[in-house]
Each structure stands twice: as C-alpha cells, then as structure tokens.
Design a protein around this motif. Structure first.
Motif, PDB file in Angstrom:
ATOM      1  N   TYR A  21      34.370 -76.042 -77.101  1.00 12.41           N
ATOM      2  CA  TYR A  21      34.876 -75.015 -78.000  1.00 12.41           C
ATOM      3  C   TYR A  21      36.130 -74.392 -77.387  1.00 12.41           C
ATOM      4  CZ  TYR A  21      29.984 -75.289 -79.554  1.00 12.41           C
ATOM      5  OH  TYR A  21      28.747 -75.725 -79.977  1.00 12.41           O
ATOM      6  N   LYS A  22      37.133 -74.131 -78.219  1.00 13.77           N
ATOM      7  CA  LYS A  22      38.359 -73.471 -77.782  1.00 13.77           C
ATOM      8  C   LYS A  22      38.648 -72.315 -78.731  1.00 13.77           C
ATOM      9  CE  LYS A  22      39.347 -76.490 -74.494  1.00 13.77           C
ATOM     10  NZ  LYS A  22      39.348 -76.138 -73.053  1.00 13.77           N
ATOM     11  N   SER A  23      38.917 -71.157 -78.157  1.00 11.63           N
ATOM     12  CA  SER A  23      39.133 -69.971 -78.990  1.00 11.63           C
ATOM     13  C   SER A  23      40.578 -69.831 -79.452  1.00 11.63           C
ATOM     14  CB  SER A  23      38.710 -68.713 -78.215  1.00 11.63           C
ATOM     15  OG  SER A  23      39.461 -68.603 -77.018  1.00 11.63           O
ATOM     16  N   CYS A  24      41.355 -70.910 -79.421  1.00  7.62           N
ATOM     17  CA  CYS A  24      42.762 -70.872 -79.861  1.00  7.62           C
ATOM     18  C   CYS A  24      42.842 -70.333 -81.287  1.00  7.62           C
ATOM     19  CB  CYS A  24      43.362 -72.273 -79.842  1.00  7.62           C
ATOM     20  SG  CYS A  24      42.978 -73.248 -78.391  1.00  7.62           S
ATOM     21  N   THR A  25      43.681 -69.336 -81.497  1.00 13.91           N
ATOM     22  CA  THR A  25      43.830 -68.781 -82.843  1.00 13.91           C
ATOM     23  C   THR A  25      45.254 -68.916 -83.379  1.00 13.91           C
ATOM     24  OG1 THR A  25      44.191 -66.590 -81.847  1.00 13.91           O
ATOM     25  CG2 THR A  25      41.951 -67.114 -82.600  1.00 13.91           C
ATOM     26  N   ASN A  26      46.254 -68.839 -82.484  1.00 13.78           N
ATOM     27  CA  ASN A  26      47.651 -68.911 -82.922  1.00 13.78           C
ATOM     28  C   ASN A  26      48.419 -70.082 -82.324  1.00 13.78           C
ATOM     29  OD1 ASN A  26      48.034 -66.400 -84.614  1.00 13.78           O
ATOM     30  ND2 ASN A  26      47.247 -65.483 -82.724  1.00 13.78           N
ATOM     31  N   GLU A  27      47.922 -70.629 -81.237  1.00 14.23           N
ATOM     32  CA  GLU A  27      48.573 -71.777 -80.616  1.00 14.23           C
ATOM     33  C   GLU A  27      47.543 -72.553 -79.803  1.00 14.23           C
ATOM     34  OE1 GLU A  27      51.646 -70.286 -78.136  1.00 14.23           O
ATOM     35  OE2 GLU A  27      50.279 -69.322 -76.709  1.00 14.23           O
ATOM     36  N   ILE A  28      47.886 -73.783 -79.494  1.00 15.19           N
ATOM     37  CA  ILE A  28      46.963 -74.635 -78.740  1.00 15.19           C
ATOM     38  C   ILE A  28      47.174 -74.405 -77.251  1.00 15.19           C
ATOM     39  CG2 ILE A  28      46.331 -77.018 -78.207  1.00 15.19           C
ATOM     40  CD1 ILE A  28      47.010 -77.736 -81.055  1.00 15.19           C
ATOM     41  N   SER A  29      46.127 -74.028 -76.568  1.00 20.32           N
ATOM     42  CA  SER A  29      46.223 -73.713 -75.140  1.00 20.32           C
ATOM     43  C   SER A  29      46.339 -74.981 -74.308  1.00 20.32           C
ATOM     44  CB  SER A  29      44.983 -72.928 -74.698  1.00 20.32           C
ATOM     45  OG  SER A  29      43.820 -73.727 -74.823  1.00 20.32           O
ATOM     46  N   GLU A  30      46.840 -74.848 -73.088  1.00 20.71           N
ATOM     47  CA  GLU A  30      47.003 -75.980 -72.185  1.00 20.71           C
ATOM     48  C   GLU A  30      45.657 -76.629 -71.858  1.00 20.71           C
ATOM     49  OE1 GLU A  30      49.924 -77.373 -71.001  1.00 20.71           O
ATOM     50  OE2 GLU A  30      50.692 -76.072 -72.587  1.00 20.71           O
ATOM     51  N   SER A  31      44.596 -75.829 -71.855  1.00 22.64           N
ATOM     52  CA  SER A  31      43.287 -76.374 -71.496  1.00 22.64           C
ATOM     53  C   SER A  31      42.792 -77.406 -72.510  1.00 22.64           C
ATOM     54  CB  SER A  31      42.257 -75.245 -71.366  1.00 22.64           C
ATOM     55  OG  SER A  31      42.011 -74.631 -72.622  1.00 22.64           O
ATOM     56  N   VAL A  32      43.314 -77.349 -73.743  1.00 22.20           N
ATOM     57  CA  VAL A  32      42.920 -78.337 -74.754  1.00 22.20           C
ATOM     58  C   VAL A  32      43.314 -79.734 -74.292  1.00 22.20           C
ATOM     59  CG1 VAL A  32      43.373 -79.188 -77.092  1.00 22.20           C
ATOM     60  CG2 VAL A  32      42.986 -76.746 -76.710  1.00 22.20           C
ATOM     61  N   TYR A  33      44.513 -79.853 -73.721  1.00 18.42           N
ATOM     62  CA  TYR A  33      45.000 -81.173 -73.297  1.00 18.42           C
ATOM     63  C   TYR A  33      44.261 -81.655 -72.049  1.00 18.42           C
ATOM     64  CZ  TYR A  33      48.539 -79.769 -76.616  1.00 18.42           C
ATOM     65  OH  TYR A  33      49.167 -79.336 -77.756  1.00 18.42           O
ATOM     66  N   GLU A  34      43.825 -80.720 -71.225  1.00 19.59           N
ATOM     67  CA  GLU A  34      43.001 -81.099 -70.072  1.00 19.59           C
ATOM     68  C   GLU A  34      41.668 -81.669 -70.545  1.00 19.59           C
ATOM     69  OE1 GLU A  34      42.714 -77.557 -67.761  1.00 19.59           O
ATOM     70  OE2 GLU A  34      44.855 -77.505 -67.265  1.00 19.59           O
ATOM     71  N   THR A  35      41.133 -81.082 -71.618  1.00 20.28           N
ATOM     72  CA  THR A  35      39.872 -81.585 -72.171  1.00 20.28           C
ATOM     73  C   THR A  35      40.066 -82.943 -72.824  1.00 20.28           C
ATOM     74  OG1 THR A  35      39.055 -79.326 -72.543  1.00 20.28           O
ATOM     75  CG2 THR A  35      37.974 -81.088 -73.764  1.00 20.28           C
ATOM     76  N   VAL A  36      41.219 -83.147 -73.475  1.00 19.67           N
ATOM     77  CA  VAL A  36      41.529 -84.461 -74.035  1.00 19.67           C
ATOM     78  C   VAL A  36      41.499 -85.508 -72.928  1.00 19.67           C
ATOM     79  CG1 VAL A  36      43.330 -85.890 -75.081  1.00 19.67           C
ATOM     80  CG2 VAL A  36      42.866 -83.617 -76.002  1.00 19.67           C
ATOM     81  N   SER A  37      42.095 -85.174 -71.780  1.00 22.97           N
ATOM     82  CA  SER A  37      42.100 -86.086 -70.636  1.00 22.97           C
ATOM     83  C   SER A  37      40.677 -86.358 -70.149  1.00 22.97           C
ATOM     84  CB  SER A  37      42.944 -85.510 -69.495  1.00 22.97           C
ATOM     85  OG  SER A  37      42.796 -86.268 -68.316  1.00 22.97           O
ATOM     86  N   SER A  38      39.898 -85.314 -69.974  1.00 25.04           N
ATOM     87  CA  SER A  38      38.547 -85.484 -69.427  1.00 25.04           C
ATOM     88  C   SER A  38      37.640 -86.248 -70.379  1.00 25.04           C
ATOM     89  CB  SER A  38      37.927 -84.121 -69.084  1.00 25.04           C
ATOM     90  OG  SER A  38      37.613 -83.391 -70.255  1.00 25.04           O
ATOM     91  N   PHE A  39      37.722 -85.951 -71.696  1.00 25.18           N
ATOM     92  CA  PHE A  39      36.927 -86.688 -72.679  1.00 25.18           C
ATOM     93  C   PHE A  39      37.343 -88.167 -72.709  1.00 25.18           C
ATOM     94  CE2 PHE A  39      35.536 -83.043 -75.749  1.00 25.18           C
ATOM     95  CZ  PHE A  39      34.536 -82.698 -74.859  1.00 25.18           C
ATOM     96  N   ASP A  67      51.819 -75.477 -87.621  1.00 29.45           N
ATOM     97  CA  ASP A  67      52.513 -75.635 -86.341  1.00 29.45           C
ATOM     98  C   ASP A  67      51.578 -76.150 -85.262  1.00 29.45           C
ATOM     99  OD1 ASP A  67      54.969 -74.873 -87.285  1.00 29.45           O
ATOM    100  OD2 ASP A  67      54.745 -72.764 -86.724  1.00 29.45           O
ATOM    101  N   MET A  68      50.339 -75.678 -85.256  1.00 30.56           N
ATOM    102  CA  MET A  68      49.375 -76.120 -84.250  1.00 30.56           C
ATOM    103  C   MET A  68      49.094 -77.613 -84.382  1.00 30.56           C
ATOM    104  SD  MET A  68      46.733 -72.857 -84.262  1.00 30.56           S
ATOM    105  CE  MET A  68      45.642 -73.491 -82.987  1.00 30.56           C
ATOM    106  N   LYS A  69      48.933 -78.088 -85.610  1.00 31.39           N
ATOM    107  CA  LYS A  69      48.670 -79.509 -85.825  1.00 31.39           C
ATOM    108  C   LYS A  69      49.866 -80.358 -85.410  1.00 31.39           C
ATOM    109  CE  LYS A  69      46.510 -80.669 -89.669  1.00 31.39           C
ATOM    110  NZ  LYS A  69      46.142 -80.714 -91.105  1.00 31.39           N
ATOM    111  N   ARG A  70      51.067 -79.881 -85.766  1.00 24.78           N
ATOM    112  CA  ARG A  70      52.270 -80.630 -85.409  1.00 24.78           C
ATOM    113  C   ARG A  70      52.469 -80.672 -83.897  1.00 24.78           C
ATOM    114  NH1 ARG A  70      55.683 -77.968 -88.164  1.00 24.78           N
ATOM    115  NH2 ARG A  70      56.423 -76.603 -86.508  1.00 24.78           N
ATOM    116  N   ASN A  71      52.248 -79.542 -83.223  1.00 24.96           N
ATOM    117  CA  ASN A  71      52.423 -79.480 -81.770  1.00 24.96           C
ATOM    118  C   ASN A  71      51.400 -80.334 -81.034  1.00 24.96           C
ATOM    119  OD1 ASN A  71      54.577 -77.731 -82.070  1.00 24.96           O
ATOM    120  ND2 ASN A  71      53.345 -75.875 -81.804  1.00 24.96           N
TER     121      ASN A  71
END
Length: 429
Positions: A21-39, A67-71
């Motif tokens: 779970y990620k509490s991102c509300t206005n932008e995608i946090s850096e930790s999301v990409y770390e989770t992509v790597s780990s998964f 913007d979040m989807k595009r980024n």
C-alpha cells in the motif's frame, strides 16, 4: 479489476510479500519504484496507491491522476531510474467514492535495478541488497534457475543477430508510443535497456542472452542454441487426420510473428467493427493475441510468464498486451467474430487456444484465394520457368499481353508472386 478483488487486496490489513500500500495522493513517491524493483526481483505483486497502512483507502487527488499515471510510465522507461526498463500499466479504480491507482508487477528473469540499486522483497517490505554479495548471488542463482531466457551466450556477437530488423522495431515502437525512450537510443543501448544484453554482476560474464537470440537471432544461431525449436501451424477443415495447409516456422520471433499472422489471414475471412471509433479487423485482434502468446510463452509450467524479457519486448512493439489484457481481448472479440462462440484455453503439458470458426468464414476466404483455371495455368508456367516472359505466357495461352498482366495482378492478391525487373526473374514462395 473488480470491487470484490480490490476488497480482497485491501482486507490484507498488513502488507504482505505480494501486496504493498502507498499513501501517495498527489504524486508518486520514490518508494513506489523501489517496490517495483523488489516485486520484479521476487514473486511479483500488487501496488495500490491512495491507501494507508492497514489497507485504509484515502484516495488519490482526482486532479493529479493524469500526471501520476504519465509520470509512472515515463519513469519506468527512464534508464536512469529503472534498469532494464519496464512496461507496466497503471490503472485507476473507484472504491467507496475514492480514486485508487493500482498496478500489478510481474516477476522478471533479469535483476531489476532502481536508481542503480537492487531491491528484494520479504514480508517486512523492500530491502536494498546491492552491497550484500551473498544475497546478490542468491538472487542471480534463483533467476537463472527459474528462467531460461536470461542464459548468457558470451561468444554471441551482433553478426549472429539480424540487427537489420532494428528499423522495423523502431517503427513499431513509435507507432505505439512516439515518446518511448528507446527511440533516442542506439541499437546496442536498446539491447541493454531491454535486458537483452546484460552483465552478471556475480560472475562478471556479459553478453547477449537467449531472449536476444530468440528475438533477433539468425536461423542457424537459433538452431545452435535451441535445438528442435519450431512453431508448427496447421490448417485443417473437415478431416482432422490430415491437413490442408501447413507452415513450419523456425526463424526469430519478430519475423515468426509476421509469417504466422499471414498464415492465419490466408485461411480465415476478415470482419471489421468499430473499436474506439476506428474500424478494426477483429480477425487480426484475435490472431495477434493467439500468435503472441504462442511465441512469447513457450513454457506454461508457471502461472507467470516464462519469458518476461521477450514479453516486455513484444509489448513495446505493440504485438502483445500485459497479463490479463490479451485474455480479455480474446473473450471480448471472439464472440463477435465467430457468431457467439467463445475461446477455450487449456493449460496442461501442451498449451492450447481454440478459436471457433464458422464454415462460412473458411469458405469465403477459399473463394478469395482460389486461383481460376487460367490463373493456375499462368502460375504453373511461372513455377516451371521463373524466367518466362509475359509475351511467352500470352502466346502459349493465345491471349493478349494485357490479359496476362491483369491475371498476374489477380494472382498476386491470392498468393505470393513478385517480378524482379533487375534480374528479369519471377519470385515465388
């Protein structure tokens, strides 16, 4: 995604090895990409944004969704962020009046780095293992054992590959995504970014892997690396004990796709309908899913794609979709094409996809591709003497030159026939 499925994912309360779970509300946090790597480096998993710890949905700002989807897509294709680059769809879903963003990360056959670091996953979350030699070695060993497509061939060179296919690859990529990062890269940089040329950080060995050879390899190179590889396409109508036509393809996957699509088009009629206000061939949509699955997923012993590198490459070319999308297309469009029939998918020792066809479909295409008596005579003459002139054909049939030329144009619509003016030679398949 269904409401029931989202409820199930959120009811986990505590994040698990395959749910984050990620509490991102206005932008995608850096930790999301770390989770992509780990998964990617472990078992794959679900990332759901707009959700607090404990599975409590707080929602994403509706004005920030686009913007979040595009980024997200842009960063996954940024070689400075993810290496090799990835293609993952990110979808929005309304749940209890709130907008959530979700994506499913598939496991990969190669090690995925985030900003140059390698992350692994366990029940406690994401862990940076870059500086741990033992954990890195275990990860490489695990991936090598699970996937064959990343087997390195350190003595393979560009001369062993059909690199002249790269202009076609770039054109297909541009048709799907004109902003794709690969369009700015050299051929070799694309191979690296796609994970087709890699370096084993444990052994120091580097080179092209099996995925590269299957996608671009010359026929003799493929036979050397994968003995017995062939895709056998058989066309049967009434008698299932014999075949009316057959095509055996043992070339690279990029060219195999085109040949198999041509074979299907040769023996099935077409049907068009509006998809997103564009007149689209339903036959080609269905054939695309069948052919891409046959070529990409040659081993079905796992619930996950067996060849993620090849699958990602085909997705970048627009020749396949991510997990689930292709199956949805089959179930959505097959009834339209076959008059109500549904596809059947069997997963056992042999993977099989059955697409029901009406007799009218094959009868119509037979009429469209069957040569007339005179056309067959002309074709036979050319087959026997590929240097025969139009004038000689006209004289033998006692018809005008214009008649022969008109018949030749009709023959070309039904079978492969080409006249090379420079060599003064007819070419047939």
């Amino acid at each position: 995604m269904t409401t029931e499925k989202m409820k199930e994912l959120l009811s986990a309360k505590d994040e698990k090895i395959t749910i984050e779970y990620k509490s991102c509300t206005n932008e995608i946090s850096e930790s999301v990409y770390e989770t992509v790597s780990s998964f990617s480096n472990r078992y794959g998993g679900w990332i759901i944004m707009g959700v607090c710890d404990g599975g409590i949905p707080i929602g994403v700002n509706r004005n920030a969704v686009k913007d979040m989807k595009r980024n997200f897509v842009s960063q996954l294709n940024n070689t400075n962020k993810m290496s090799p680059t990835l293609y993952l769809p990110i979808e929005e879903f309304e749940y209890e009046g709130k907008i959530l963003l979700w994506t499913y990360v598939t496991p990969t056959s190669t090690v995925i780095r985030c900003a140059g670091r390698v992350y692994d996953r366990n029940n406690e979350g994401d862990f940076d293992i870059t500086d741990s030699p033992i954990q890195m070695e275990n990860m490489y060993a695990r991936k090598t054992g699970a996937f064959s497509e990343n087997k390195l061939f350190p003595y393979a060179t560009e001369d062993d590959l059909h690199m002249e296919l790269m202009p076609t690859v770039r054109r297909l990529i541009e048709n799907k995504n004109a902003q794709h990062e690969w369009l700015k890269m050299t051929d070799h940089e694309i191979m690296i970014s796609a994970g087709l040329y890699e370096k084993n950080l444990v052994t120091g060995e580097e080179g092209y892997n099996l995925a590269a050879i299957m996608l671009f390899g010359k026929d003799d190179v493929i036979r050397s690396c994968v003995s017995g590889y062939v895709t056998d396409a058989i066309y049967r109508v009434e008698n299932m004990d014999r075949y009316d036509d057959r095509l055996q393809v043992s070339t690279n996957l990029i060219e195999s796709y085109d040949r198999l699509m041509e074979f299907i088009a040769k023996h099935t009629s077409d049907k068009f309908c509006l998809i997103n206000n564009v007149s689209t061939s339903i036959r080609d949509v269905i054939a695309r899913e069948v052919v891409s699955n046959i070529l990409v997923h040659r081993d079905f012993s796992s619930a996950y794609p067996k060849n993620p590198l090849i699958a990602n490459f085909f997705t970048a070319l627009g020749r396949s979709d991510t997990i689930g999308s292709g199956v949805k297309n089959l179930y959505k469009y097959t009834p339209i094409y076959s008059g109500g029939g549904n596809p059947e998918l069997y997963e056992a020792d042999v993977f099989r996809i059955t697409i029901p066809l009406t007799k009218e479909a094959t009868r119509q295409v037979k009429m469209e591709t069957e040569l007339t008596e005179r056309e067959q005579l002309i074709y036979n003459m050319i087959s026997e003497n590929q240097k025969i002139s139009v004038e000689n054909i006209a004289a033998k049939l006692d018809v005008t030159r214009r008649t022969v030329l008109r018949d030749v144009q009709e023959i070309k619509k039904k079978v492969f026939l080409l006249y090379d003016k420079k060599e003064a030679l007819w070419k047939l398949k």
